[in-house]
Design an enzyme around this catalytic site. Sequence first.
Site, mmCIF file in Angstrom:
data_model
loop_
_atom_site.group_PDB
_atom_site.id
_atom_site.type_symbol
_atom_site.label_atom_id
_atom_site.label_comp_id
_atom_site.label_asym_id
_atom_site.label_seq_id
_atom_site.Cartn_x
_atom_site.Cartn_y
_atom_site.Cartn_z
ATOM 1 N N ASN A 38 50.790 115.618 27.156
ATOM 2 C CA ASN A 38 49.422 116.142 27.278
ATOM 3 C C ASN A 38 48.383 115.168 26.740
ATOM 4 O OD1 ASN A 38 49.818 116.289 24.555
ATOM 5 N ND2 ASN A 38 49.403 118.491 24.356
ATOM 6 N N ASP A 170 20.692 84.245 17.086
ATOM 7 C CA ASP A 170 19.626 85.153 16.656
ATOM 8 C C ASP A 170 19.364 84.927 15.171
ATOM 9 O OD1 ASP A 170 21.343 87.071 15.002
ATOM 10 O OD2 ASP A 170 22.298 87.235 16.958
ATOM 11 N N LYS A 193 15.743 86.296 19.989
ATOM 12 C CA LYS A 193 16.075 87.118 21.152
ATOM 13 C C LYS A 193 15.582 88.535 20.929
ATOM 14 C CE LYS A 193 20.624 88.700 19.575
ATOM 15 N NZ LYS A 193 22.063 88.692 19.810
#
Length: 313
Positions: A38, A170, A193
Site C-alpha cells: 500500500n 550571488d 541576481k
Amino acid sequence: MDGRLQVFSGNGNRALAEEIARELNTTLGRALVSTFKNDETRIRLEENVRGGDVFVIQTLCEPVDHNIIELCFMIDALRRSSAGRITAVIPYYAYARQEKKTSGREPISAKVVAKFIESAGVDRVLVIDLHAPAIEGFFEVPVDHLRAGPLLSDYLRQMALKDMVIVSPDPGGVRRAAEFRSRLNASLAIIAKQRPEDDVVNTIDMVGDVQGKTAVIVDDMISTGGTLISAADMIMERGAKEVYACAVHGLFAGDALEQIGKSSLKSVIVTNSYPVAPNAEKLGIKVLSVAPIIAEAITRIHKDLSISVMFSK
C-alpha cells in the site's frame, strides 16, 4: 561512548553509504528498508543494536518526503531497540532553502524537518554544507557541520588552471567564494541576481574583472542550473577565456544536466553528497567523493574527538 560502532543506511544514497562503510572498514548493518504494497514505508532492523553507537546515513534526495520518513522510522526503530546513541548522517539536507518566511502564510519548512527528525529520537546530527547555516539552530541536539570546500578547492588546485578568478553567483555566497580565493590565491568577482519567482533567476550585474581569465563559479548547490548557466553566459560576455563551476550538492533537477551540457561551461565539479545520474560524466560533470570526510567525522564522533580540527588548516 562505550558502544560498538554500527552503520545503517536508508535508500536515499546507498552507494555513498556503502563507500563510507568501506572507509570505516566495516559493513552496513542489516535492515529491511522498503515499502508495503500500500506504499507505506516498512522498516525492520535485522541485527542487535542494544547499547551500540549507531550512525544512520540518509541523503534527503528525491523522493524527498519519502526519504525523510525512512530516516525518522529508522531512528525510531533504533531507539526502540535500545541503541546507545543514534547519529543521523545527512549528506544533503532537504528544504534548506526554506529556512525563513519570504511572504505571509508560509511555513519555515527547514525547521519543521529538523523537529520531525529530532522527535524521532536522534541524539546528534551530522550534515555537509547546509545552504543556510542557521538551520543548525533549529535542532536542540548537537549538530556537526562538515565542509566540502577543501575537497573541491584541492581538486581545482590539481587542475592547475591559469589566471583563475573565483566567482560568487550571488552576494550571499561571497564568504564561500572568498575562502576558495584564499586557498587558491585567485582573484574574486561577484554577480548580483534576483529571483522574480521560484526556480527562476535573472542576473543583473557583476563586480570584478574576468577579462582573459579562467573563471570558476562557486556555489553550495546546483538545482535547475538556471543561476549557473546565466552566470556563465555573463562571464563569457565579459571576456573570460573559459568558465568552470563547482558546488557541493549536485541536484540537477529537471533537465538541468542537458541544459548544462549545452551551455558555455567547460566543466562542472560536484560531490556525491547527492546521487548523480550515471550519464553525468558524459555531459562534463566531475563527481568527487565525500565518503572519506564523513568516515573521518564518524570516527571522531565515535571516539569523542574534535570535528573542528578537520577544517583548521
